[in-house]
Design a protein around this motif. Structure first.
Motif, PDB file in Angstrom:
ATOM      1  N   GLU A 159       0.839  -1.207   0.000  1.00 51.40           N
ATOM      2  CA  GLU A 159       0.000   0.000   0.000  1.00 51.40           C
ATOM      3  C   GLU A 159       0.875   1.260   0.000  1.00 51.40           C
ATOM      4  O   GLU A 159       0.597   2.207  -0.746  1.00 51.40           O
ATOM      5  N   PHE A 160       1.919   1.250   0.825  1.00 52.53           N
ATOM      6  CA  PHE A 160       2.807   2.416   0.909  1.00 52.53           C
ATOM      7  C   PHE A 160       3.496   2.686  -0.427  1.00 52.53           C
ATOM      8  O   PHE A 160       3.549   3.829  -0.891  1.00 52.53           O
ATOM      9  N   GLN A 161       4.034   1.624  -1.036  1.00 49.95           N
ATOM     10  CA  GLN A 161       4.715   1.802  -2.325  1.00 49.95           C
ATOM     11  C   GLN A 161       3.741   2.217  -3.416  1.00 49.95           C
ATOM     12  O   GLN A 161       4.092   2.958  -4.329  1.00 49.95           O
ATOM     13  N   GLY A 162       2.488   1.759  -3.291  1.00 47.63           N
ATOM     14  CA  GLY A 162       1.467   2.194  -4.247  1.00 47.63           C
ATOM     15  C   GLY A 162       1.219   3.689  -4.134  1.00 47.63           C
ATOM     16  O   GLY A 162       1.061   4.390  -5.146  1.00 47.63           O
ATOM     17  N   LEU A 163       1.201   4.184  -2.876  1.00 51.30           N
ATOM     18  CA  LEU A 163       1.052   5.635  -2.661  1.00 51.30           C
ATOM     19  C   LEU A 163       2.260   6.395  -3.206  1.00 51.30           C
ATOM     20  O   LEU A 163       2.117   7.502  -3.737  1.00 51.30           O
ATOM     21  N   GLU A 164       3.451   5.797  -3.049  1.00 53.83           N
ATOM     22  CA  GLU A 164       4.663   6.416  -3.585  1.00 53.83           C
ATOM     23  C   GLU A 164       4.581   6.551  -5.108  1.00 53.83           C
ATOM     24  O   GLU A 164       4.970   7.572  -5.668  1.00 53.83           O
ATOM     25  N   VAL A 165       4.045   5.511  -5.751  1.00 51.21           N
ATOM     26  CA  VAL A 165       3.882   5.557  -7.214  1.00 51.21           C
ATOM     27  C   VAL A 165       2.898   6.656  -7.599  1.00 51.21           C
ATOM     28  O   VAL A 165       3.138   7.444  -8.519  1.00 51.21           O
ATOM     29  N   GLU A 166       1.781   6.742  -6.876  1.00 44.49           N
ATOM     30  CA  GLU A 166       0.777   7.762  -7.163  1.00 44.49           C
ATOM     31  C   GLU A 166       1.347   9.170  -6.963  1.00 44.49           C
ATOM     32  O   GLU A 166       1.087  10.079  -7.760  1.00 44.49           O
ATOM     33  N   PHE A 167       2.104   9.310  -5.861  1.00 49.49           N
ATOM     34  CA  PHE A 167       2.703  10.628  -5.582  1.00 49.49           C
ATOM     35  C   PHE A 167       3.698  11.007  -6.680  1.00 49.49           C
ATOM     36  O   PHE A 167       3.720  12.157  -7.139  1.00 49.49           O
ATOM     37  N   ALA A 168       4.521  10.029  -7.095  1.00 46.97           N
ATOM     38  CA  ALA A 168       5.503  10.294  -8.150  1.00 46.97           C
ATOM     39  C   ALA A 168       4.816  10.677  -9.457  1.00 46.97           C
ATOM     40  O   ALA A 168       5.222  11.610 -10.149  1.00 46.97           O
ATOM     41  N   GLU A 169       3.732   9.987  -9.787  1.00 42.11           N
ATOM     42  CA  GLU A 169       2.999  10.285 -11.021  1.00 42.11           C
ATOM     43  C   GLU A 169       2.364  11.673 -10.951  1.00 42.11           C
ATOM     44  O   GLU A 169       2.309  12.394 -11.945  1.00 42.11           O
TER      45      GLU A 169
END
Length: 253
Positions: free
Chosen positions: A112-122
């Protein structure tokens, strides 16, 4: 030192001769001022345009530098997103081999955390790309203004060059005459003349009496001082504006 220069430096000039030299110098520099007036505001306009062009060119360079920084930031965010995506894949694979609920929860939280990191990066990538497009538009607008200013500068320079070429010969002759006159005026007096002239709005450091008043500031001159001026025995300045005053007869041609 030449004999001629020695004679000039050693010669003692009377007050009247000094006043005549100052008046002649004033007449010459006034003619030079008139030539400068012919040029009007063109020299200032040319300088302003040159300054504006330099500012616009600097602005464009800054925008281009900012675009490069945004592009580097986009690459950095893409790398972060890619790294997070790899971690998500790894954690998902590890989910198949969990031995208890605790490991499952920890891996799920990491995913979940890494998914948020991907969303934030995008999100950051979209923002940086939008900023890049905005800077490109600003560069385009600035270049359009810059091209217009360069055309204006070329026109103004041509106008100024034409006026200067028409008056240069006359101005050079006047400056040569002024230089020769300056060599006959004692340094202290010449320095005072230039200082007064610099502070006068019309460039007049030497004026005559006009209707019992100073020809520079038009304040009344007492009769006794007028008499002293007519005697030409000492250099007298206006007590109000500081200009050097002459007997009107000295200005008659």
């Amino acid at each position: 030192m030449s004999k001629k220069k020695e004679v000039t430096e050693n010669k003692e000039y009377t007050v009247e001769e000094r006043l005549r030299s100052l008046y002649q110098l004033q007449t010459i520099v006034t003619e030079i001022d008139k030539i400068k007036t012919l040029r009007g505001e063109l020299p200032l306009e040319v300088q302003d345009l040159e300054d504006e062009i330099a500012g616009l060119e600097t602005r464009v360079q800054n925008y281009q530098h900012e675009i490069e920084e945004y592009k580097n930031a986009v690459v950095a965010q893409k790398n972060k997103a890619a790294e997070s995506s790899k971690l998500i894949e790894r954690y998902k694979t590890q989910l198949d081999n969990v031995r208890n609920n605790r490991e499952f929860d920890n891996l799920s939280k990491e995913i979940e955390f890494q998914g948020l990191e991907v969303e934030f990066a995008e999100k950051k990538i979209r923002e940086f790309n939008a900023a890049i497009e905005l800077k490109k538009e600003e560069i385009k607008n600035s270049k359009e203004i810059l091209d217009g200013r360069k055309i204006d500068l070329s026109v103004k320079k041509d106008e100024l060059d034409e006026i200067i070429s028409e008056t240069r010969h006359e101005e050079d002759k006047l400056r040569e005459k002024a230089k020769k006159l300056e060599d006959t005026i004692e340094p202290r007096l010449l320095m005072a003349f230039k200082r007064i002239r610099k502070g006068a709005h019309n460039g007049l450091a030497v004026v005559d009496i006009q209707r019992d008043a100073c020809g520079g500031c038009f304040n009344k001159i007492p009769p006794q001082k007028q008499m002293d001026i007519k005697l030409r025995k000492k250099i007298i300045v206006c007590e109000y504006c500081g200009r050097i005053m002459l007997d009107p007869d000295m200005t008659q041609k």
